[in-house]
Design an enzyme around this catalytic site. Structure first.
Site, mmCIF file in Angstrom:
data_model
loop_
_atom_site.group_PDB
_atom_site.id
_atom_site.type_symbol
_atom_site.label_atom_id
_atom_site.label_comp_id
_atom_site.label_asym_id
_atom_site.label_seq_id
_atom_site.Cartn_x
_atom_site.Cartn_y
_atom_site.Cartn_z
ATOM 1 N N GLU A 1 -27.237 -15.352 55.112
ATOM 2 C CA GLU A 1 -27.143 -16.337 56.190
ATOM 3 C C GLU A 1 -27.778 -17.680 55.822
ATOM 4 O O GLU A 1 -27.448 -18.692 56.430
ATOM 5 C CB GLU A 1 -27.741 -15.784 57.497
ATOM 6 C CG GLU A 1 -29.229 -15.545 57.443
ATOM 7 C CD GLU A 1 -29.772 -14.887 58.710
ATOM 8 O OE1 GLU A 1 -29.125 -13.970 59.234
ATOM 9 O OE2 GLU A 1 -30.853 -15.294 59.154
ATOM 10 N N ASP B 1 -32.257 -5.957 60.938
ATOM 11 C CA ASP B 1 -32.529 -7.179 60.160
ATOM 12 C C ASP B 1 -34.014 -7.226 59.787
ATOM 13 O O ASP B 1 -34.871 -7.238 60.676
ATOM 14 C CB ASP B 1 -32.158 -8.396 61.035
ATOM 15 C CG ASP B 1 -32.143 -9.704 60.265
ATOM 16 O OD1 ASP B 1 -32.659 -9.745 59.129
ATOM 17 O OD2 ASP B 1 -31.611 -10.701 60.813
ATOM 18 N N HIS C 1 -22.651 -15.088 59.663
ATOM 19 C CA HIS C 1 -23.762 -15.319 60.581
ATOM 20 C C HIS C 1 -23.215 -15.876 61.901
ATOM 21 O O HIS C 1 -22.412 -16.805 61.884
ATOM 22 C CB HIS C 1 -24.656 -16.372 59.912
ATOM 23 C CG HIS C 1 -25.997 -16.540 60.497
ATOM 24 N ND1 HIS C 1 -26.700 -17.718 60.392
ATOM 25 C CD2 HIS C 1 -26.787 -15.697 61.171
ATOM 26 C CE1 HIS C 1 -27.868 -17.584 60.984
ATOM 27 N NE2 HIS C 1 -27.950 -16.369 61.462
ATOM 28 N N GLU D 1 -20.983 -11.259 63.592
ATOM 29 C CA GLU D 1 -22.156 -11.279 64.471
ATOM 30 C C GLU D 1 -21.827 -12.111 65.708
ATOM 31 O O GLU D 1 -21.310 -13.233 65.598
ATOM 32 C CB GLU D 1 -23.343 -11.898 63.736
ATOM 33 C CG GLU D 1 -24.577 -11.977 64.605
ATOM 34 C CD GLU D 1 -25.809 -12.534 63.899
ATOM 35 O OE1 GLU D 1 -26.923 -12.213 64.305
ATOM 36 O OE2 GLU D 1 -25.638 -13.305 62.922
HETATM 37 C C1 GCO Z 1 -29.423 -13.397 62.491
HETATM 38 C C2 GCO Z 1 -30.466 -14.353 62.071
HETATM 39 C C3 GCO Z 1 -30.893 -15.364 63.083
HETATM 40 C C4 GCO Z 1 -31.810 -16.419 62.471
HETATM 41 C C5 GCO Z 1 -31.591 -17.719 63.159
HETATM 42 C C6 GCO Z 1 -32.427 -18.833 62.604
HETATM 43 O O1 GCO Z 1 -29.281 -12.403 61.830
HETATM 44 O O2 GCO Z 1 -28.740 -13.703 63.463
HETATM 45 O O3 GCO Z 1 -31.461 -13.737 61.330
HETATM 46 O O4 GCO Z 1 -31.414 -14.812 64.240
HETATM 47 O O5 GCO Z 1 -33.147 -16.069 62.563
HETATM 48 O O6 GCO Z 1 -30.243 -18.031 63.059
HETATM 49 O O7 GCO Z 1 -32.049 -20.033 63.162
HETATM 50 MG MG MG Z 2 -30.355 -12.318 60.068
#
Ligand code: GCO
Ligand code: MG
Length: 395
Positions: free
Chosen positions: A255, A203, A305, A332
């Site tokens: 997301e 990411d 997400h 995820e």
């Molecule tokens: C992911 C996301 C999260 C975000 C978070 C913000 O890929 O899971 O990037 O880690 O940063 O949901 O609140």
């Molecule tokens: Mg992310």
């Protein structure tokens, strides 16, 4: 209700005249009070007297019937109502929600989780531990030499939480060049360590310019990533044209999107490979299944997400949708702070790196109000990022 079992969650309770209770998640990380107010002050009064059976009509009423449409707060609030109404319908008909969506199209839903380590050896340890739990898809994030804090990793700790408690956001210093020097080396070491089969994800968290993203994607091609996520800030969709011209590394984005309008051009233009829209943040099952259906026409896959900052209610809704929709490719599953299981009792299961929804009616997640009251809400924020010269960067 606001509760904080290890981190903050906003939960909506909808009760029908005949006493069926439906639960919805409305958590927007760092903006919990705004969505709670939207629900309490603007939506709850409208729901009184509506027919809970009419899920689609309620969705239309709350979306189309309102002049001020879209946006993360509005859509999360609508998403919470939608989840609660699907939960109610499942309980009324004594069926798990995936059955109401047409039944299973797959036996189990592939899940990925996060490996995190400040140094590469720590990261490899984390990868190994996750593989031992049966995962075959892993997202790898590490620290960056020269930086004190980096998205996705917590220094001196093996668990990562994006938000931190306090009245103001923590300020992190960011350096894109340092990241771009380090990420390909770190990911190559992970690929070497795990061999060719593991599904490896990374990411970039919206931090790169189009040309930086294109360069990174190209450099990572030999590693055959499963996907490279959020390379550029999500608002500028044209950026992905340039990235696509230069790399065959699969791209995942979405997301922070909250309606089909945010992703339709990316899907139709085949500029992404995975659409990451969160089932609750984009208006619930009723809307995200439309995104999935559109994606399916264009061979784009749905990969919602699923961080710790959406509650197990959203996770359950994602599993019901993913298991019953042809576009559902991967989910995820970041995991939750330990205390979360005291408040949310779930019937979905994680077995050998795959999610299965369980057979409980509705979403299959019960919210324990008494336990929740033992974890009072505490203000918390996501960090902000500044460049070395002090100017704001995309976090
Ligand atoms: C992911 C996301 C999260 C975000 C978070 C913000 O890929 O899971 O990037 O880690 O940063 O949901 O609140
Ligand atoms: Mg992310």
């Amino acid at each position: 209700m606001l509760t904080s079992p290890g981190r903050n969650y906003v939960t909506l309770k909808v009760t029908t005249d005949d006493g069926i209770v439906g639960w919805g998640d409305a958590t927007v990380n760092g903006r919990e009070l705004a969505v709670a107010s939207y629900l309490r002050d603007h939506i709850a009064p409208l729901l009184v007297g509506l027919d809970a059976d009419r899920i689609e009509d309620t969705w239309q009423y709350l979306y189309r019937g309102v002049y001020w449409r879209r946006g993360p707060i509005t859509m999360a609030a609508i998403g919470a109502v939608d989840l609660a109404l699907w939960d109610i319908k499942g309980k009324a008909l004594n069926q798990p929600v995936y059955q109401l969506l047409g039944g299973k199209v797959r036996d189990r839903l592939l899940a990925y989780t996060h490996a995190t380590g400040w140094s590469t050896p720590e990261l490899l340890e984390s990868v190994d531990a996750i593989r031992e739990r049966g995962f075959t898809a892993i997202r790898a994030q590490s620290g960056v030499p020269g930086l004190d804090s980096v998205y996705g990793v917590q220094r001196h700790r093996d668990a990562y939480e994006p938000a931190s408690r306090g009245a103001k956001p923590v300020v992190e210093v960011w350096d894109t060049e340092a990241y771009l020097r380090h990420a390909p080396v770190m990911l190559a070491e992970v690929r070497d360590h795990v061999g060719p089969e593991l599904k490896l994800l990374h990411d970039a968290h919206h931090r790169l310019t189009p040309i930086e993203a294109a360069r990174l994607g190209k450099e990572l091609e030999p590693l055959r990533l499963f996907w490279l996520e959020d390379v550029t800030p999500a608002e500028n969709q044209q950026a992905l044209d340039l990235v696509r011209q230069h790399t065959t590394t699969p791209l995942a984005i979405g997301e922070v999107f909250n309606t089909i309008w945010d992703c339709k051009d990316l899907i139709i233009g085949q500029k992404i490979d995975y659409v990451r829209t969160c089932v609750m943040h984009a208006g619930g099952i009723s809307h995200v299944r439309r995104i999935f259906d559109l994606a399916n026409l264009y061979q784009v896959k749905g990969a919602p997400h699923g961080p710790s900052d959406v509650s197990p209610l959203t996770m359950a809704a994602s599993v019901h949708l993913g298991i019953s929709n042809p576009a559902g490719a991967i989910q995820e599953y970041m995991g939750y702070p330990r205390e979360v299981s005291e408040v949310f009792h779930v019937s979905y299961e994680l077995v050998d790196g795959y999610l299965v929804p369980g057979e409980a009616p509705g979403l299959g997640v019960e919210f324990d109000e008494q336990a929740a009251a033992g974890f009072p809400f505490e203000s918390a924020y996501l960090p902000v990022a500044r460049d070395r010269d002090g100017s704001m960067h995309d976090w």
